[in-house]
Design an enzyme around this catalytic site. Structure first.
Site, PDB file in Angstrom:
ATOM      1  CE  LYS A 265      33.843  30.282  42.326  1.00 31.55           C
ATOM      2  NZ  LYS A 265      35.218  30.800  42.469  1.00 31.55           N
ATOM      3  CG  ASP A 270      34.683  34.330  46.688  1.00 36.99           C
ATOM      4  OD1 ASP A 270      34.670  34.077  47.910  1.00 36.99           O
ATOM      5  OD2 ASP A 270      35.615  34.018  45.920  1.00 36.99           O
ATOM      6  CE  LYS A 277      37.311  36.803  46.621  1.00 29.75           C
ATOM      7  NZ  LYS A 277      38.567  36.283  46.054  1.00 29.75           N
ATOM      8  CG  ASP A 288      33.370  33.761  42.406  1.00 26.86           C
ATOM      9  OD1 ASP A 288      34.070  33.494  41.407  1.00 26.86           O
ATOM     10  OD2 ASP A 288      33.634  33.357  43.552  1.00 26.86           O
ATOM     11  CG  ASP A 347      39.216  34.006  48.487  1.00 29.89           C
ATOM     12  OD1 ASP A 347      38.072  33.895  47.995  1.00 29.89           O
ATOM     13  OD2 ASP A 347      40.015  34.919  48.195  1.00 29.89           O
ATOM     14  CD  GLU A 349      34.923  30.683  46.542  1.00 30.04           C
ATOM     15  OE1 GLU A 349      36.044  30.952  46.997  1.00 30.04           O
ATOM     16  OE2 GLU A 349      34.515  31.128  45.447  1.00 30.04           O
ATOM     17  NE  ARG A 351      40.788  25.852  44.648  1.00 34.51           N
ATOM     18  CZ  ARG A 351      42.003  26.354  44.459  1.00 34.51           C
ATOM     19  NH1 ARG A 351      43.081  25.643  44.757  1.00 34.51           N
ATOM     20  NH2 ARG A 351      42.151  27.556  43.956  1.00 34.51           N
TER      21      ARG A 351
HETATM   22  N1  BES Z   1      36.486  33.937  42.900  1.00 30.12           N
HETATM   23  C1  BES Z   1      37.876  33.897  43.143  1.00 30.12           C
HETATM   24  C2  BES Z   1      38.718  34.014  41.871  1.00 30.12           C
HETATM   25  C3  BES Z   1      38.641  35.309  41.117  1.00 30.12           C
HETATM   26  C4  BES Z   1      39.633  36.262  41.310  1.00 30.12           C
HETATM   27  C5  BES Z   1      37.648  35.544  40.215  1.00 30.12           C
HETATM   28  C6  BES Z   1      39.579  37.444  40.603  1.00 30.12           C
HETATM   29  C7  BES Z   1      37.581  36.733  39.507  1.00 30.12           C
HETATM   30  C8  BES Z   1      38.562  37.682  39.704  1.00 30.12           C
HETATM   31  C9  BES Z   1      38.259  32.588  43.836  1.00 30.12           C
HETATM   32  O1  BES Z   1      37.279  32.014  44.621  1.00 30.12           O
HETATM   33  C10 BES Z   1      39.445  32.873  44.687  1.00 30.12           C
HETATM   34  O2  BES Z   1      39.326  33.672  45.559  1.00 30.12           O
HETATM   35  N2  BES Z   1      40.555  32.235  44.387  1.00 30.12           N
HETATM   36  C11 BES Z   1      41.764  32.409  45.109  1.00 30.12           C
HETATM   37  C12 BES Z   1      42.339  31.047  45.320  1.00 30.12           C
HETATM   38  C13 BES Z   1      43.496  31.042  46.279  1.00 30.12           C
HETATM   39  C14 BES Z   1      43.038  31.398  47.654  1.00 30.12           C
HETATM   40  C15 BES Z   1      44.122  29.673  46.253  1.00 30.12           C
HETATM   41  C16 BES Z   1      42.714  33.277  44.293  1.00 30.12           C
HETATM   42  O3  BES Z   1      42.750  33.106  43.077  1.00 30.12           O
HETATM   43  O4  BES Z   1      43.386  34.110  44.839  1.00 30.12           O
HETATM   44 ZN    ZN Z   2      35.293  32.446  44.088  1.00 32.26          ZN
HETATM   45 ZN    ZN Z   3      37.255  32.736  46.608  1.00 25.75          ZN
END
Ligand code: BES
Ligand code: ZN
Ligand code: ZN
Length: 507
Positions: A265, A270, A277, A288, A347, A349, A351
Site C-alpha cells: 500500500k 491519507d 480524518k 501510510d 477513508d 482507501e 483496500r
Molecule cells: N491509513 C489508515 C489506517 C491507519 C490508522 C494507519 C492509524 C496508521 C495509523 C486507513 O486508511 C484507515 O483510515 N482505515 C480506517 C478504515 C475504516 C474507515 C474502515 C480505520 O482504520 O479507521
Molecule cells: Zn490509509
Molecule cells: Zn484511510
C-alpha cells in the site's frame, strides 16, 4: 565496514572494546580469563562488588587504564546463558552500539567469542551484530538548517577465535544488508507527503531497478484507465498528483513460474477523503506508504542477495485527497478484476488500491501473495503497536511467512477470517463488495476485502498500521519509522528459494 580478526591478545589499539557477559554466575572464565588477568583480577572484583553486572542489556563502561590496547571497555549484560536467544543478543548489540555512537566513537572492536553460548553460535552472533549495527545507529537526516553532523560508527573490528573467518564474513554481510534495506524503508516512511509523492516513489523504484537490474513497469494514469483500474483511480480522483502503479520484477529462476508477489500500500498521504480524518488522526498519515516502503526495502535486499526465486513487487501509489472531483461515500466503482465496490467510507482507501494491485500482481504471474499495508486502526486496538496483524487463506503459506518473521524478530499474530466475515465484505445491496461493513472486527474486514482479490491464490495479509512507526526509540532504532516487514519479506523470499516448494501453487 567489518574487519575480521581471528587472534586477539588484547594489545590491539581501539577506541573501545565491546565484551558480552553472561550470568552463569558471572565468571571471567574461558575466553574472558585472560582479560581479567590483564586487569590483575580487578574485573572479578567489580563483579563481586556489584558494579559490573551481567543482567540482560546492562551496560557498563570503564576506561582501560592502558591495561589493554583498547582505550575503553564496554560490557553488555546478556542474562542467563541457557536463556539466550538470537533476538535478545541482537537487541543487546543494538543497545551497546547506541552507546558507542552516543560517545562519538567512529570505530569499535567486538569480542565476538564473549557472546557465544550453547544457543548462540559465533555465526549467529556475527549475524546479530551486523544487523543491529545499521538498525540501532539509524537516524533520519531531516530538514533542520543546522543539522549537527552525525558521527557514524562506521567501522567494526570483529574478533572471533571460534569460527572460520569466511563463514563469519558472510554472516556479517547478510546481517548488514538486511539492516541497510530496513533503513532504506525507514527513510521512505519518514519522508513527509510533500517530499514523497507517487511520482517520487516511482522515480525511486526506477533507480532501484536500474541498480539491481530488475525489470520495471510504471503504469501512468492513462494506462490505468485503459486497463480499467477503477479502484486506484477512484482513490486518486481528488488529487492533483497522478497515481502510479509500480511493478518491479526479479527473475531468479530460468522460467517465470512459482512467482512470489509482494504487494504494498503506497498511500503517500491519507486525509481520509470525504470521510475525513480528525485533526489529530490525520497527523502522521505520511506513513501510510509503509507497506510500499517494506516491499521496496525487501527488493533492495533481494537485489543484493539474488536468491533463486522469482519475485514481482507491485506498489499502488497515490495520496487520498479531497476536491470537487474526489470520490464520495456511496459511489460505486469497478475494480480491475471486474468486481464492483460500494464505497461506504473513503477513508478505507487502502483496500481499494490494494484490490487493483493484487489483481495486477496475479496478471503478472504471482502464484503466492503477501500484501503489506498500514490498513486499519482496528489492528492497533486488537494487537497494539508491537505486533503486526496477519490474515490468510492458506495455512502452509502463512507458516512460511510466520517463520520468516520469527527470524527477522518482527512479531506477527494471526486474526481469523471466518465464512461470515467473507460474507460481510460481500454485504453490499448494490455492488459485489462493500469497502466498510462496520466497526466490528474492522481489521478483519480490511483483510477479507483484500483477500477477495487474491481469490484462491495462497495469500497472506500483513496489517502494519500499528507497527510501521514507533513513538518510542527501541534498542534497534529511533522513534519514527521502523521499516517493519522489510526483513520478513526479504527472508521469506530467501528462505523460500531454499525449500522444496512445500506450498503448492495454484496452476
Ligand atoms: N491509513 C489508515 C489506517 C491507519 C490508522 C494507519 C492509524 C496508521 C495509523 C486507513 O486508511 C484507515 O483510515 N482505515 C480506517 C478504515 C475504516 C474507515 C474502515 C480505520 O482504520 O479507521
Ligand atoms: Zn490509509
Ligand atoms: Zn484511510
Amino acid at each position: 565496514m567489518f574487519i575480521v580478526q581471528q587472534e586477539i591478545n588484547f594489545r590491539e589499539e581501539h577506541p573501545c572494546l565491546i565484551v558480552g557477559l553472561y550470568e552463569k554466575p558471572v565468571k571471567f572464565s574461558g575466553c574472558l580469563e585472560k582479560l581479567d588477568e590483564l586487569f590483575s583480577g580487578y574485573l572479578t572484583e567489580l563483579v563481586k562488588e556489584g558494579d559490573l553486572s551481567a543482567k540482560e542489556k546492562r551496560i557498563f563502561k570503564m576506561p582501560a587504564f592502558k591495561k589493554i590496547g583498547a582505550k575503553r571497555l564496554i560490557f553488555v549484560g546478556l542474562g542467563k546463558e541457557k536463556d539466550a536467544t538470537f533476538s535478545g543478543i541482537r537487541e543487546a548489540f543494538g543497545k551497546v552500539f547506541k552507546e558507542v555512537k552516543k560517545a562519538g566513537l567512529e570505530e569499535a572492536a567486538v569480542y565476538v567469542d564473549s557472546f557465544v553460548s550453547e544457543n548462540i553460535s559465533p555465526v549467529d552472533a556475527a549475524y546479530a551484530l551486523s544487523e543491529a549495527l545499521p538498525l540501532s545507529t539509524y537516524a533520519f537526516s531531516g530538514y533542520k538548517q543546522k543539522n549537527a553532523p552525525d558521527k557514524q560508527l562506521g567501522g567494526l573490528v570483529v574478533y572471533c577465535q571460534t569460527a572460520e573467518p569466511e563463514e563469519l564474513k558472510s554472516a556479517l554481510t547478510v546481517g548488514y544488508i538486511l539492516g541497510k534495506g530496513t533503513n532504506s524503508a525507514r527513510d521512505l516512511v519518514n519522508l513527509p507527503g510533500n517530499m514523497l509523492t507517487a511520482t517520487d516513489l516511482a522515480d525511486y523504484s526506477r533507480k532501484l531497478a536500474e541498480k539491481y537490474d530488475f525489470e520495471v513497469e510504471i503504469l501512468e494514469k492513462e494506462d490505468m484507465e485503459k486497463l480499467g483500474m477503477g479502484a486506484i483511480l477512484a482513490v486518486n480522483q481528488g488529487s492533483k498528483e497522478p497515481p502510479k502503479m509500480i511493478v518491479l520484477k526479479y527473475q531468479g529462476k530460468d522460467e517465470w513460474k512459482d512467482v512470489i508477489g509482494l504487494v504494498g500500500k503506497g498511500i503517500t498521504f491519507d486525509t481520509g477523503g470525504y470521510s475525513i480524518k480528525t485533526k489529530s488522526g490525520i497527523v502522521g498519515m505520511k506513513s501510510d506508504m509503509g507497506g510500499a516502503a517494506a516491499v521496496l526495502g525487501a527488493m533492495e535486499i533481494i537485489g543484493e542477495f539474488r536468491p533463486e526465486q522469482n519475485v514481482v513487487a507491485v506498489i499502488a501509489a497515490t495520496d487520498n485527497m479531497i476536491s470537487g472531483n474526489a470520490l464520495k461515500p456511496d459511489d460505486v466503482i469497478t475494480s480491475l478484476s471486474g468486481k464492483t465496490i460500494e464505497v461506504r467510507n473513503t477513508d478505507a482507501e487502502g483496500r481499494l488500491v490494494l484490490a487493483d494491485a493484487v489483481t495486477y500482481a496475479k496478471m503478472h504471474g504471482a502464484s503466492f501473495l503477501v500484501d503489506v499495508a498500514t490498513l486499519t486502526g482496528g489492528v492497533i486496538t486488537a494487537l497494539g503497536v508491537k505486533t503486526t496483524g496477519a490474515m490468510t487463506n492458506n495455512e502452509e503459506w502463512f507458516e512460511q511467512v510466520l517463520e520468516a518473521s520469527a527470524e527477522a524478530g518482527e512479531r506477527i499474530w494471526r486474526l481469523p477470517i471466518f465464512e461470515d466475515d467473507w460474507e460481510r465484505v460481500r454485504s453490499s445491496e448494490i455492488a459485489d463488495l462493500n469497502n466498510s461493513p462496520g466497526r466490528e472486527g474492522h481489521a478483519i474486514m480490511g483483510g477479507a476485502f483484500v483477500g477477495e482479490f487474491a481469490e484462491d491464490t495462497p495469500w497472506v495479509h500483513l496489517d502494519i498500521a500499528g507497527t510501521a512507526t514507533s513513538d518510542k526509540a527501541t534498542d534497534l532504532g529511533p522513534k519514527g519509522a521502523t521499516g517493519v516487514m522489510t526483513r520478513t519479506l526479504a527472508l521469506l523470499v530467501e528462505r523460500f528459494s531454499k525449500i522444496n516448494e512445500k506450498v503448492e501453487p495454484v496452476s
